[in-house]
Structure formats: C-alpha cells, structure tokens
Design a protein around this motif. Structure first.
Motif, PDB file in Angstrom:
ATOM      1  N   LEU A   1       0.637  -1.035  -0.158  1.00 22.26           N
ATOM      2  CA  LEU A   1       0.440  -0.107  -0.221  1.00 22.26           C
ATOM      3  C   LEU A   1       0.811   1.037  -0.062  1.00 22.26           C
ATOM      4  N   ASP A   2       0.667   1.838  -1.158  1.00 21.14           N
ATOM      5  CA  ASP A   2       1.439   3.429  -0.734  1.00 21.14           C
ATOM      6  C   ASP A   2       0.246   4.771  -1.271  1.00 21.14           C
ATOM      7  N   GLY A   3       0.928   5.796  -1.703  1.00 21.22           N
ATOM      8  CA  GLY A   3       0.505   6.387  -1.600  1.00 21.22           C
ATOM      9  C   GLY A   3       1.411   8.024  -1.496  1.00 21.22           C
ATOM     10  N   ALA A   4       0.702   9.100  -2.480  1.00 20.83           N
ATOM     11  CA  ALA A   4       1.619  10.571  -2.480  1.00 20.83           C
ATOM     12  C   ALA A   4       0.557  11.743  -3.066  1.00 20.83           C
ATOM     13  N   ARG A   5       1.105  12.665  -3.015  1.00 21.36           N
ATOM     14  CA  ARG A   5       0.627  13.964  -3.174  1.00 21.36           C
ATOM     15  C   ARG A   5       1.519  14.746  -4.084  1.00 21.36           C
ATOM     16  N   TYR A   6       0.919  14.983  -5.548  1.00 25.09           N
ATOM     17  CA  TYR A   6       2.139  16.337  -5.744  1.00 25.09           C
ATOM     18  C   TYR A   6       1.353  17.295  -6.848  1.00 25.09           C
ATOM     19  N   GLY A   7       1.499  18.921  -6.603  1.00 27.99           N
ATOM     20  CA  GLY A   7       0.903  19.297  -7.756  1.00 27.99           C
ATOM     21  C   GLY A   7      -0.585  19.510  -7.257  1.00 27.99           C
ATOM     22  N   THR A   8      -1.773  18.980  -7.942  1.00 27.42           N
ATOM     23  CA  THR A   8      -3.212  19.401  -8.153  1.00 27.42           C
ATOM     24  C   THR A   8      -3.756  17.660  -8.600  1.00 27.42           C
ATOM     25  N   TYR A   9      -2.697  16.520  -7.995  1.00 27.24           N
ATOM     26  CA  TYR A   9      -3.036  14.997  -7.753  1.00 27.24           C
ATOM     27  C   TYR A   9      -3.175  14.605  -6.993  1.00 27.24           C
ATOM     28  N   THR A  10      -3.972  13.524  -6.262  1.00 23.24           N
ATOM     29  CA  THR A  10      -3.877  12.567  -5.379  1.00 23.24           C
ATOM     30  C   THR A  10      -3.467  10.953  -5.592  1.00 23.24           C
ATOM     31  N   LEU A  11      -2.161  10.441  -5.151  1.00 23.27           N
ATOM     32  CA  LEU A  11      -2.058   9.369  -5.368  1.00 23.27           C
ATOM     33  C   LEU A  11      -2.468   7.867  -4.983  1.00 23.27           C
ATOM     34  N   ARG A  12      -3.064   6.741  -4.880  1.00 22.64           N
ATOM     35  CA  ARG A  12      -3.683   5.508  -4.118  1.00 22.64           C
ATOM     36  C   ARG A  12      -2.561   4.911  -5.383  1.00 22.64           C
ATOM     37  N   ALA A  13      -2.404   4.072  -4.097  1.00 16.74           N
ATOM     38  CA  ALA A  13      -1.134   2.830  -4.803  1.00 16.74           C
ATOM     39  C   ALA A  13      -1.654   1.936  -4.295  1.00 16.74           C
ATOM     40  N   ALA A  14      -2.354  -0.154  -4.566  1.00 16.90           N
ATOM     41  CA  ALA A  14      -2.065  -1.145  -3.250  1.00 16.90           C
ATOM     42  C   ALA A  14      -1.932  -2.330  -4.674  1.00 16.90           C
ATOM     43  N   SER A  15      -2.148  -3.157  -3.751  1.00 19.07           N
ATOM     44  CA  SER A  15      -1.724  -4.512  -4.644  1.00 19.07           C
ATOM     45  C   SER A  15      -1.715  -5.635  -3.541  1.00 19.07           C
ATOM     46  N   VAL A  16      -2.877  -6.183  -3.652  1.00 14.34           N
ATOM     47  CA  VAL A  16      -3.272  -7.551  -3.240  1.00 14.34           C
ATOM     48  C   VAL A  16      -2.974  -9.189  -3.501  1.00 14.34           C
ATOM     49  N   ARG A  17      -3.039  -9.535  -3.106  1.00 15.57           N
ATOM     50  CA  ARG A  17      -3.018 -10.530  -3.466  1.00 15.57           C
ATOM     51  C   ARG A  17      -4.489 -11.647  -3.155  1.00 15.57           C
ATOM     52  N   GLY A  18      -4.382 -12.334  -4.058  1.00 15.46           N
ATOM     53  CA  GLY A  18      -6.060 -12.572  -4.314  1.00 15.46           C
ATOM     54  C   GLY A  18      -6.334 -13.650  -3.883  1.00 15.46           C
ATOM     55  N   ASP A  19      -7.988 -14.088  -3.206  1.00 17.20           N
ATOM     56  CA  ASP A  19      -9.000 -14.794  -2.341  1.00 17.20           C
ATOM     57  C   ASP A  19      -7.916 -16.549  -2.443  1.00 17.20           C
ATOM     58  N   SER A  20      -7.679 -16.794  -3.793  1.00 24.24           N
ATOM     59  CA  SER A  20      -7.553 -17.845  -4.536  1.00 24.24           C
ATOM     60  C   SER A  20      -5.969 -18.457  -3.616  1.00 24.24           C
ATOM     61  N   ALA A  21      -4.830 -17.295  -3.802  1.00 23.17           N
ATOM     62  CA  ALA A  21      -3.559 -17.581  -3.858  1.00 23.17           C
ATOM     63  C   ALA A  21      -3.577 -18.083  -2.396  1.00 23.17           C
TER      64      ALA A  21
END
Length: 475
Positions: A195-215
């Motif tokens: 999970l990660d995030g940032a804010r620059y200029g006029t935008y806000t960033l959110r990013a995430a990678s999650v293992r699937g239910d099957s895995a």
C-alpha cells in the motif's frame, strides 16, 4: 560454740549438722532436687527438732501445691478442700481469688474440604487416584466496561471489505496460508499486501497490490508487482512520478519473480531518462514520448527473455504484463501518460460514469475515441514504424504483446484508474462492481489509505485473482 564460749547442747549440734554437714543434701539454687516440697520438709524438720528455747512440737498440715506445668482444673462445686495452714501473724491474708470465667465449649470438629466436581486439587507430585479426569479452570473475569460518557463521540467505523452480488465469494476475505519458502529463495518473498500513496501538484495518488483470495487459500505468492517511485530532486517542475503494475504468467512458479523484475527494470530505464521524459510531457511532445517509451518497454522485455535463458525456462514462463503511468510533479502540467503491454486496463471516472481508455482492447463501457483539439488529445499505438529512440541506443526487441500508449489531459474531478488484469476483468464484466466504486469515489476528497485498500478489495464471486490498482484523483 555460743557467744559465751559454752559448749552447745546435743540437740543444737544435731540441728547444725543437718543444715551444714557435708553429707547433707544440697538445697541451694541449681540443685536437681531443689523443689518446694524439699524446702518445706527441711523447714519442718528444723522446726520440729526444737529451737534454742526447746519449744513444743506443733502439728503441721502439708498442702500439696499445684503443678504449674499442668492447667488447673476446677473441682466440682462443694468439693473444694479447705486450707488448714495456720496464718502467719506477720503476713497479710491472701486476697480472695478472682472468679473463674465459665469454661468455653469445645470447638466444633473441622468440616473436610471437598473440591468442586471435576476440579483436581492434588499437588503436582501426588499420584492420581482413580481414572484420570479432565482438569477445568475457572474462566477469567470479563474486562470492565468503561462507563458511557454522555455526549462523547462514537468511535469511527473501521473500513470493511464487502462484496457485490447475491452472495459472497467462496474463499475467505482474509489471508489463510503463507507461501512456502526455502533458505535459497528468501529474496523472492513478497508480502501479501502493498500500500502506498502521495500528493503532488493538483493530484493525489493511491496505489495498492493485494494477493487474491485463491492464492491466499492455497498458500501461493502474489503474482502481481507494484512500483511507485519519484525521480528528480524535490517536487519541482523536473520531478517525475512513475507507477508500474506487472502481473506474472498464470501457472508459473516464478511468475512473481518475473513481475518484480519487470517493474524494477522499467523503473531503472525511466530513472535514467527522467529529465528528457519530464520535458516531453510538459511540452506535450506525444510522438517523442510514444517512440521513447516503446523502446524502454522493449528493452525491459529483452532483459526478461535473457533472464529466462539463464534459468533454463521458456520465455513465456518468465514474462509479465506491464502497465505504467507517468505523472509530472509540475502543478501546471495535467498531462497523464499511460504505456505498457499485456492484459490490464486504464479507466477514467468522469461525471459519475466510467470510461474505458485502453487503446487496444475493446471496451463495453463507453470507450472514448480520438477527440479534436478542443477535447482530450489521446494518442494510441497504430503499429506505425517509428524512428530510433533518443533514449536507447540498442535496437528494439518486440514484446510478445502489442504496445499500449495513451496520453490524456486531466480535468478537475476526474479519477484515473490503472489496474492489472485481476481488477480490469471484473471492471469490464461486472457493472455492479464498477457502479459501487463510482458511488464510493463520487466525492471530491480522495479516500485515505485504509479506505482505498478496502475499496479495491470489493469482492465479486468468480474473480479471485490478485488485485493491483493505482488511482489518481484530480483537484
């Protein structure tokens, strides 16, 4: 001999020998036979033998004294013996004896302790008696409940991972088993969630990678990889943000390693050319951007094929789909650049509706075509031969999948969503999922990291792959 020098009488001499002769018994302190009875007998003998005046004998009644070592027992009423000893004229009479308190009743016999049924109170070293019984322990008391304070605000609700559809998916929503690891492959261990995030200029960033239910259920590693990086000093005009999403080949034991290598190598290529790329984005040189990023992507896939050869694997087994976003930190620059290969998706939420911006795959949700100068300037890969790239000197190596490229101008209130195949497929095929995300992200304020993580994990039956997404909220 008397004071006058006369010879003492025979009786007096006999009395003297009884008291001071060497053969007389020792009656002094420390004698073993020194007792009250011995002293009384000695005095009685001396008095009975006659004094200097030769007085007559007087009868003496001996009263035995009680033994101080034994408790004194009260005689029955009316049976108390009388004392016949003559009172001494030079001694005051004894005071009357104080009345004795009534005797206390005997104590009740002790009640034997019986432990509750099922509780074994024997010491650990005592041998059990009879058949073994299960030991029970008293439950601990419940923790005290703090008193409610009138007017106090209620605690905020925690983000909940929900689901869409008539019933939840088969697998549990939380991790169940960790992937298998060995002493030689710890470098390739990937966490369940990033999970990660940032804010620059006029935008806000959110990013995430999650293992699937099957895995999660099967104990398999997360095949998706996520990279968020900023190149350039500070947050000035030259700074450039890269978001890379890669998904390994399904069924390969090294899919997670190939995805991590793809993100790392494309990140290194962009880092070496970030100054030129940042200038082209701010100046709007879409042709240069397309050709340059195409070559950087080809270079990355060339390294993947070389790594597969080192491991003795087929190139298709050590490959990954790749999708990237380039975002300038310049607040006056609203150009957002997408490029990559393989399966995945690029979506935009505008005016409450989702638009599929993937330049290659057909989109059922209102695909946006090329617009004129008054609208978005979108560029797509038309399979046109491009001149050599100014970013790389080596010849290009075509990837297995077609190259995707698109540049768009963001508007206030837009939400741009880059996602891997595990999220792109339900976004295209399950309108209920897309509608729920549109409802949650309809407000102007972007969600926090925990809320965003719960949003992208919104579960849908039939889709249990890894979910990797990066969303950009435009202010």
């Amino acid at each position: 001999m008397s004071q006058q020098g006369e010879k003492p009488a025979a009786d007096e001499d006999d009395w003297w020998r009884k008291l001071y002769d060497d053969a007389a018994r020792d009656t002094g302190p420390g004698s073993e036979t020194d007792s009250l009875d011995d002293r009384f007998d000695s005095a009685s003998d001396a008095v009975g033998a006659g004094g200097a005046g030769g007085g007559a004998d007087h009868p003496v009644t001996v009263v035995p004294l009680p033994d101080p070592r034994l408790p004194e027992a009260d005689p029955p009423p009316g049976k108390r013996p009388a004392r016949h000893a003559a009172p001494r004229p030079d001694r005051a009479p004894d005071p009357p004896a104080a009345p004795q308190p009534p005797p206390e009743p005997p104590p009740a016999p002790p009640v034997p302790h019986r432990p509750p049924a099922g509780v074994d109170e024997r010491a650990p070293w005592e041998a059990p008696v009879g058949p073994p019984r299960p030991r029970t322990f008293a439950a601990p008391p419940p923790p005290p409940v703090p008193p409610a304070v009138p007017g106090a605000p209620e605690p905020p609700a925690r983000p909940v991972v929900g689901h869409v559809g008539d019933r939840p998916p088969t697998y549990d929503a939380e991790p169940a088993s960790l992937p298998l690891s060995g002493p030689d492959d710890l470098d390739g261990t990937v966490p369940d969630t990033v999970l990660d995030g940032a804010r620059y200029g006029t935008y806000t960033l959110r990013a995430a990678s999650v293992r699937g239910d099957s895995a999660r259920f099967r104990g398999e590693p997360r095949r998706d990889a996520l990279l968020t990086a900023r190149f350039g000093a500070g947050a000035g005009d030259a700074a450039l943000v890269l978001v890379a999403v890669a998904g390994g080949t399904r069924g390969s034991d090294v899919a997670h390693l190939a995805a991590a290598d793809a993100c790392r190598w494309i990140g290194g290529a962009v880092a070496r050319s970030h100054a030129r790329l940042s200038d082209d984005i701010r100046a709007g040189r879409r042709g240069d951007l397309k050709s340059g990023l195409h070559r950087l992507t080809d270079r990355t896939y060339g390294k993947l094929r070389a790594r597969a050869a080192e491991l003795g694997l087929d190139p298709s087994a050590y490959s990954a789909g790749l999708g990237c976003l380039l975002l300038s930190a310049d607040p006056d620059c609203r150009t957002r650049v997408f490029f990559g290969t393989g399966r995945g998706g690029l979506f935009r939420l505008r005016d409450g509706a989702w638009q599929d911006l993937d330049p290659v795959l057909p989109a059922p949700m209102g695909a946006v075509e090329e617009e004129g100068p008054g609208g978005d300037r979108l560029t797509m890969d038309l399979q046109i031969t491009t001149p050599p790239s100014p970013y790389e000197e080596s010849p290009p190596q075509e990837p297995a999948e077609p190259f995707h490229f698109r540049a768009s101008v963001a508007r206030t209130g837009d939400t741009l969503l880059l996602c891997g195949s595990g999220m792109a497929e339900p976004m295209r095929r399950e309108p209920e999922l897309a509608g729920e995300l549109a409802r949650r992200w309809a407000s102007d304020a972007p969600p926090g990291l925990p809320a965003y993580l719960a949003d992208i994990q919104l579960r849908t039956k039939g889709y249990a792959d890894d979910r990797t997404c990066a969303a950009v909220w435009e202010a």
